[in-house]
Design an enzyme around this catalytic site. Sequence first.
Site, short mmCIF file in Angstrom:
data_model
loop_
_atom_site.label_atom_id
_atom_site.label_comp_id
_atom_site.label_asym_id
_atom_site.label_seq_id
_atom_site.Cartn_x
_atom_site.Cartn_y
_atom_site.Cartn_z
N GLY A 1 -31.21 132.15 46.21
CA GLY A 1 -31.32 133.48 46.83
C GLY A 1 -31.75 134.55 45.85
N GLY B 1 -28.02 137.30 62.10
CA GLY B 1 -27.68 138.69 61.80
C GLY B 1 -28.86 139.42 61.17
N ARG C 1 -23.88 130.22 64.93
CA ARG C 1 -22.55 129.92 65.49
C ARG C 1 -22.43 130.52 66.89
NH1 ARG C 1 -17.71 132.37 62.05
NH2 ARG C 1 -18.78 134.27 62.67
N THR C 2 -22.83 131.78 67.04
CA THR C 2 -22.87 132.40 68.37
C THR C 2 -24.28 132.19 68.91
OG1 THR C 2 -21.39 134.07 67.45
CG2 THR C 2 -22.35 134.54 69.62
N SER D 1 -25.82 132.74 71.64
CA SER D 1 -26.51 133.80 72.39
C SER D 1 -27.28 134.73 71.43
CB SER D 1 -25.51 134.61 73.21
OG SER D 1 -24.52 135.15 72.37
N LYS E 1 -30.38 150.72 56.63
CA LYS E 1 -31.74 150.20 56.88
C LYS E 1 -32.25 150.57 58.27
CE LYS E 1 -31.35 146.30 53.70
NZ LYS E 1 -31.59 144.87 53.50
N ALA F 1 -30.13 132.35 51.17
CA ALA F 1 -30.26 133.78 50.93
C ALA F 1 -29.06 134.34 50.15
CB ALA F 1 -30.44 134.53 52.26
P1 ATR Z 1 -26.17 139.93 57.54
O1 ATR Z 1 -26.69 141.33 57.66
O2 ATR Z 1 -25.82 139.53 56.13
O3 ATR Z 1 -27.05 138.94 58.20
P2 ATR Z 1 -24.37 139.86 59.80
O4 ATR Z 1 -25.34 140.66 60.58
O5 ATR Z 1 -22.92 140.19 59.89
O6 ATR Z 1 -24.73 139.93 58.26
O7 ATR Z 1 -24.58 138.31 60.15
C1 ATR Z 1 -23.80 137.33 59.59
C2 ATR Z 1 -24.33 135.97 60.05
O8 ATR Z 1 -23.55 134.95 59.43
C3 ATR Z 1 -24.21 135.73 61.55
O9 ATR Z 1 -25.27 134.91 61.96
C4 ATR Z 1 -22.87 135.00 61.66
O10 ATR Z 1 -22.72 134.21 62.82
P3 ATR Z 1 -22.13 134.86 64.19
O11 ATR Z 1 -23.27 135.62 64.79
O12 ATR Z 1 -21.72 133.70 65.01
O13 ATR Z 1 -20.99 135.75 63.77
C5 ATR Z 1 -22.96 134.12 60.44
N1 ATR Z 1 -21.65 133.66 59.98
C6 ATR Z 1 -20.71 134.37 59.33
N2 ATR Z 1 -19.64 133.59 59.05
C7 ATR Z 1 -19.92 132.35 59.54
C8 ATR Z 1 -19.22 131.09 59.54
N3 ATR Z 1 -18.01 130.96 58.98
N4 ATR Z 1 -19.83 130.04 60.12
C9 ATR Z 1 -21.06 130.14 60.68
N5 ATR Z 1 -21.77 131.31 60.69
C10 ATR Z 1 -21.21 132.38 60.14
#
Ligand code: ATR
Length: 254
Positions: A221, A110, A132-133, A135, A47, A198
Amino acid sequence: MQVAAFQERGLDADYSRFHVDADDVESAVDGAEVLGIEGLNVTIPHKRSVAELDTVETRELAEMTDAVNTLDFRDGKILGFNTDGAGARRALERAGAEIEDGRVVVVGAGGASRGISFELARNGVDLKILNRTASKARELASDIRGYGFEADGAGLDVLSDAVDEADVLVNATSVGMKEDETPVPGKHLHSDLVVFDAVYTPLETRLLREAREAGAETVEGAWMLVLQGAEAFEIWTDLEAPIETMNRVLREKL
Ligand code: ATR
């Protein structure tokens, strides 16, 4: 889903899948144009690289998010769109969610969140992105504010209070796809919420199940998948998409 839509609208068109390696993205897009293909969908992991091709003119959300999922070959131009955000917005609107001035919490920061969050912010919601993160949520919110829209970013520590005050809750993380887990504990959910996940496998995630049990309105979703496809169909054909047919066929396949 698209083939059923073409048939229903009486169009002599087909829809096929092509596997393309990262190194071949540019020649694949150029080749599609040369072959007279009228449109393409683009999915992970291409993408962003398609959005960055010099030959592609990105429009609206695709330009803001630097991610293209739909290409339209038209009048010698290659137009790049991102219909994922509109898919999510239309799914929420279908469920009667208040978009303009609604208080929306998006969990996740993400790629999926980026499309959904930008689209909702540019439609005037009061947006909180929690991740979760923390920032990453703050960075995404800051990118959105850079376009003149409103958004706040924070960590999951404020989840309880934010959901308490929200009209709409969106899960844009991958949590719930593989295991029966939820990004938002059920105790935070309430009956004044519209909850959209989603994640579309399973159709009813743990988040949606617990939202239903809490008396909230739920949006699967799968609706985002149908409606991003409907939006692409409308871009390619300038016709209204037969949404019920697309939804029915997609669910048969899922
Ligand atoms: P996508 O393109 O599907 O959005 P991604 O860019 O890898 O995939 O993003 C995954 C998202 O799910 C992120 O916001 C991630 O949080 P982090 O940025 O902290 O990694 C979140 N995510 C994945 N597993 C998680 C979990 N067990 N608990 C909370 N958030 C989670």
